[in-house]
Design a protein around this motif. Structure first.
Motif, PDB file in Angstrom:
ATOM      1  N   GLY A   1       0.664  -1.304   0.095  1.00 33.09           N
ATOM      2  CA  GLY A   1      -0.011   0.109  -0.067  1.00 33.09           C
ATOM      3  C   GLY A   1       0.866   1.398   0.181  1.00 33.09           C
ATOM      4  N   PHE A   2       1.950   1.204   0.640  1.00 35.82           N
ATOM      5  CA  PHE A   2       2.861   2.313   0.899  1.00 35.82           C
ATOM      6  C   PHE A   2       3.498   2.698  -0.411  1.00 35.82           C
ATOM      7  N   ALA A   3       3.981   1.619  -0.771  1.00 35.55           N
ATOM      8  CA  ALA A   3       4.566   1.499  -1.931  1.00 35.55           C
ATOM      9  C   ALA A   3       4.039   2.126  -3.156  1.00 35.55           C
ATOM     10  N   VAL A   4       2.659   1.851  -3.394  1.00 35.20           N
ATOM     11  CA  VAL A   4       1.684   2.426  -4.243  1.00 35.20           C
ATOM     12  C   VAL A   4       1.718   3.839  -4.120  1.00 35.20           C
ATOM     13  N   GLN A   5       1.149   4.240  -2.821  1.00 37.14           N
ATOM     14  CA  GLN A   5       1.175   5.630  -2.642  1.00 37.14           C
ATOM     15  C   GLN A   5       2.519   6.485  -3.032  1.00 37.14           C
ATOM     16  N   ALA A   6       3.526   6.028  -2.529  1.00 35.45           N
ATOM     17  CA  ALA A   6       4.765   6.685  -2.721  1.00 35.45           C
ATOM     18  C   ALA A   6       5.085   6.743  -4.523  1.00 35.45           C
ATOM     19  N   ILE A   7       4.780   5.833  -5.009  1.00 31.49           N
ATOM     20  CA  ILE A   7       5.152   5.718  -6.444  1.00 31.49           C
ATOM     21  C   ILE A   7       4.192   6.942  -7.338  1.00 31.49           C
ATOM     22  N   ARG A   8       2.900   6.696  -6.958  1.00 33.81           N
ATOM     23  CA  ARG A   8       1.800   7.545  -7.362  1.00 33.81           C
ATOM     24  C   ARG A   8       2.206   8.959  -7.062  1.00 33.81           C
ATOM     25  N   ALA A   9       2.582   9.395  -5.865  1.00 30.62           N
ATOM     26  CA  ALA A   9       3.185  10.541  -5.422  1.00 30.62           C
ATOM     27  C   ALA A   9       4.392  10.891  -6.285  1.00 30.62           C
ATOM     28  N   GLY A  10       5.056  10.171  -6.843  1.00 25.45           N
ATOM     29  CA  GLY A  10       6.147  10.644  -7.857  1.00 25.45           C
ATOM     30  C   GLY A  10       7.529  10.041  -7.314  1.00 25.45           C
ATOM     31  N   ALA A  11       7.753   9.033  -6.557  1.00 23.52           N
ATOM     32  CA  ALA A  11       8.761   8.462  -6.174  1.00 23.52           C
ATOM     33  C   ALA A  11       9.328   7.503  -7.221  1.00 23.52           C
ATOM     34  N   ARG A  12      10.532   7.394  -7.511  1.00 26.12           N
ATOM     35  CA  ARG A  12      11.169   6.498  -8.537  1.00 26.12           C
ATOM     36  C   ARG A  12      11.695   5.063  -8.147  1.00 26.12           C
ATOM     37  N   GLY A  13      11.468   4.953  -6.790  1.00 21.50           N
ATOM     38  CA  GLY A  13      12.039   3.771  -6.471  1.00 21.50           C
ATOM     39  C   GLY A  13      11.401   3.452  -4.957  1.00 21.50           C
ATOM     40  N   TYR A  14      11.345   2.174  -4.426  1.00 24.91           N
ATOM     41  CA  TYR A  14      10.988   1.919  -2.881  1.00 24.91           C
ATOM     42  C   TYR A  14      11.532   0.828  -2.652  1.00 24.91           C
ATOM     43  N   VAL A  15      12.524   1.031  -1.440  1.00 28.40           N
ATOM     44  CA  VAL A  15      13.434  -0.031  -0.892  1.00 28.40           C
ATOM     45  C   VAL A  15      13.090  -0.207   0.469  1.00 28.40           C
ATOM     46  N   THR A  16      12.856  -1.284   0.764  1.00 27.32           N
ATOM     47  CA  THR A  16      12.720  -1.484   2.398  1.00 27.32           C
ATOM     48  C   THR A  16      13.974  -1.450   3.088  1.00 27.32           C
ATOM     49  N   LYS A  17      13.900  -1.235   4.524  1.00 29.41           N
ATOM     50  CA  LYS A  17      15.117  -1.056   5.172  1.00 29.41           C
ATOM     51  C   LYS A  17      15.652  -2.524   5.534  1.00 29.41           C
ATOM     52  N   THR A  18      14.935  -3.324   5.638  1.00 32.07           N
ATOM     53  CA  THR A  18      15.339  -4.695   5.923  1.00 32.07           C
ATOM     54  C   THR A  18      16.152  -5.168   4.834  1.00 32.07           C
ATOM     55  N   SER A  19      16.159  -4.683   3.526  1.00 31.44           N
ATOM     56  CA  SER A  19      17.222  -4.862   2.356  1.00 31.44           C
ATOM     57  C   SER A  19      18.724  -4.741   2.742  1.00 31.44           C
ATOM     58  N   PRO A  20      19.428  -5.797   2.318  1.00 28.78           N
ATOM     59  CA  PRO A  20      20.840  -5.573   2.376  1.00 28.78           C
ATOM     60  C   PRO A  20      21.498  -4.171   1.880  1.00 28.78           C
ATOM     61  N   PRO A  21      22.494  -3.762   2.306  1.00 29.14           N
ATOM     62  CA  PRO A  21      22.902  -2.459   1.743  1.00 29.14           C
ATOM     63  C   PRO A  21      23.337  -2.314   0.183  1.00 29.14           C
ATOM     64  N   GLU A  22      23.536  -3.876  -0.290  1.00 27.79           N
ATOM     65  CA  GLU A  22      23.796  -3.831  -1.569  1.00 27.79           C
ATOM     66  C   GLU A  22      22.414  -3.321  -2.576  1.00 27.79           C
ATOM     67  N   THR A  23      21.474  -3.753  -1.968  1.00 28.12           N
ATOM     68  CA  THR A  23      19.977  -3.352  -2.596  1.00 28.12           C
ATOM     69  C   THR A  23      19.913  -1.847  -2.622  1.00 28.12           C
TER      70      THR A  23
END
Lengths: 220, 220
Positions: free
Chosen positions: B92-114
């Motif tokens: 849900g948040f990802a959709v909102q963010a992208i709709r608002a104009g974000a070009r990417g969405y990465v969660t904080k649990t992702s490793p630094p490389e991501t």
DNA sequence: CCAGCACCGGGAAATTTTCACGACGGTGCA
DNA sequence: TGCACCGTCGTGAAAATTTCCCGGTGCTGG
């Protein structure tokens, strides 16, 4: 605390946050990060094998959360020193954490100095609470003081938990082996004691007080 | 993007997290963190004065949140490149963010490389979504797909918002200038459309979908 | 022993939720 | 233009629920 400096175990499910801890702590002489964990179970395992002088622990983590991890670690080592470092700025969590055996509670909005200071304090045997939470705590003492679990009887609290987790009155009655009528009565009583008018307010209150955590939402 | 490398604005209300970003990003040649902000308003101000090549933005922040900040920045600069880096793992948040104009969405649990990879992708003009969210998105496509705002009419959605924010049916009726009866009908219709039986489930659903954010809870 | 409290549930009234129905304005389309 | 459809708003009555008041049990501390 060895001569080579205090050893620290870092627990946080966000790798970038752990990176931040490291960066802040390694500037401080006398501190040495010797292990990292991404969830409560791993934290417990690593504590037993590494026995660090201090644990810096996040609260919201997948699987076994921070509170439970604190409880287990303290059960295994009554003198364990655990400093909670979390995003949650409400007093409810702080109370829970301290009751579980944490020796400090610092919010992530605090500046790095506050964290460092808290680390030092806890290592020195003191209890460290960040100013914002101190303030929150004071506020909740003054006003209302309807701090959830205290005003509710054990049974009522149990029903509240189930209400937030399961859904229908009938299901709860079934798992509790009482009549649906009783559950309805308890439900009413709970709202009365907590001073809320609707279920929606009830959920919001529970969320604020940390009875229901945001992470619990995924399972539904 | 200047010859000296891409300039980056960091936005996160947790200083230790910003420290983490820095630590991870500075290992990467060609990236330069030129400013940091702790909330949406500051982010907007700094974007205008610094015009960085990329913004790395958290979502949950005091005052003006991440979504609103993205909207404002994009309104000021249609070509702004914003990468969301947040703890929220729901689609849900990802959709909102992208709709608002974000070009990417990465969660904080992702490793630094991501994170690094996503930074590079967004700088290269690509859209970057971390695997876990990709998966979530796919899942919600397949199953149910009762993605909140779509199934509800504008009016129903408005009532839902008010229901989650204010409390009584009467108050909402008053602010909307309709009869309490209508609000009750809408309320019922909403629960029907969303497939939930109780208000508690309703709140949980809203929480999952990001209609109600945990930070909103403080005001009550 | 008694007072107090947590706990369990019944009954009835009050309230809310739900459902069926009608009306009105706008939109899209033939 | 006429017509079907949808969103919105409201009514009314049945159905479910919440709430309030009650009695009864068992336990605990004075």
């Amino acid at each position: 605390m060895s001569a080579a400096g205090a050893t620290i175990l870092l627990v946080d499910d966000h790798s970038v946050v752990r990176e931040g801890y490291r960066s802040v702590l390694q500037k401080q002489p006398g501190l040495r990060v010797i292990a990292e964990a991404a969830d409560g179970a791993e934290a417990y395992r690593l504590y037993k094998s590494e026995t660090p002088d201090l644990v810096i622990m996040d609260l919201s983590m997948p699987g076994i959360g921070g509170i439970e991890a604190i409880r287990r670690i303290r059960q295994w080592d009554k003198s364990a020193r655990i400093l909670v470092f979390t995003m949650h700025e409400n007093a409810g969590f702080a109370v829970q954490a301290i009751r579980a055996g944490a020796r400090g509670y610092v919010t992530k909005t605090s500046p790095p100095e506050t964290l460092v200071r808290a680390v030092m304090d806890v290592l020195a045997g003191k209890i460290a609470i960040s100013p914002d939470i101190d303030h929150e705590l004071a506020l909740s003492r003054i006003s209302g003081e309807n701090s959830a679990a205290d005003v509710l009887t054990p049974r009522e609290f149990e029903v509240l938990r189930l209400l937030l987790a399961e859904n229908t009155t009938e299901e709860i009655a079934e798992t509790l082996h009482v009549s649906p009528k009783t559950v309805a009565n308890l439900h009413s009583m709970i709202k009365d004691k907590l001073g809320v008018g609707s279920d929606i307010e009830l959920v919001r209150l529970a969320l604020r007080q940390g009875i229901l955590t945001e992470v619990d939402l995924g399972e539904a």
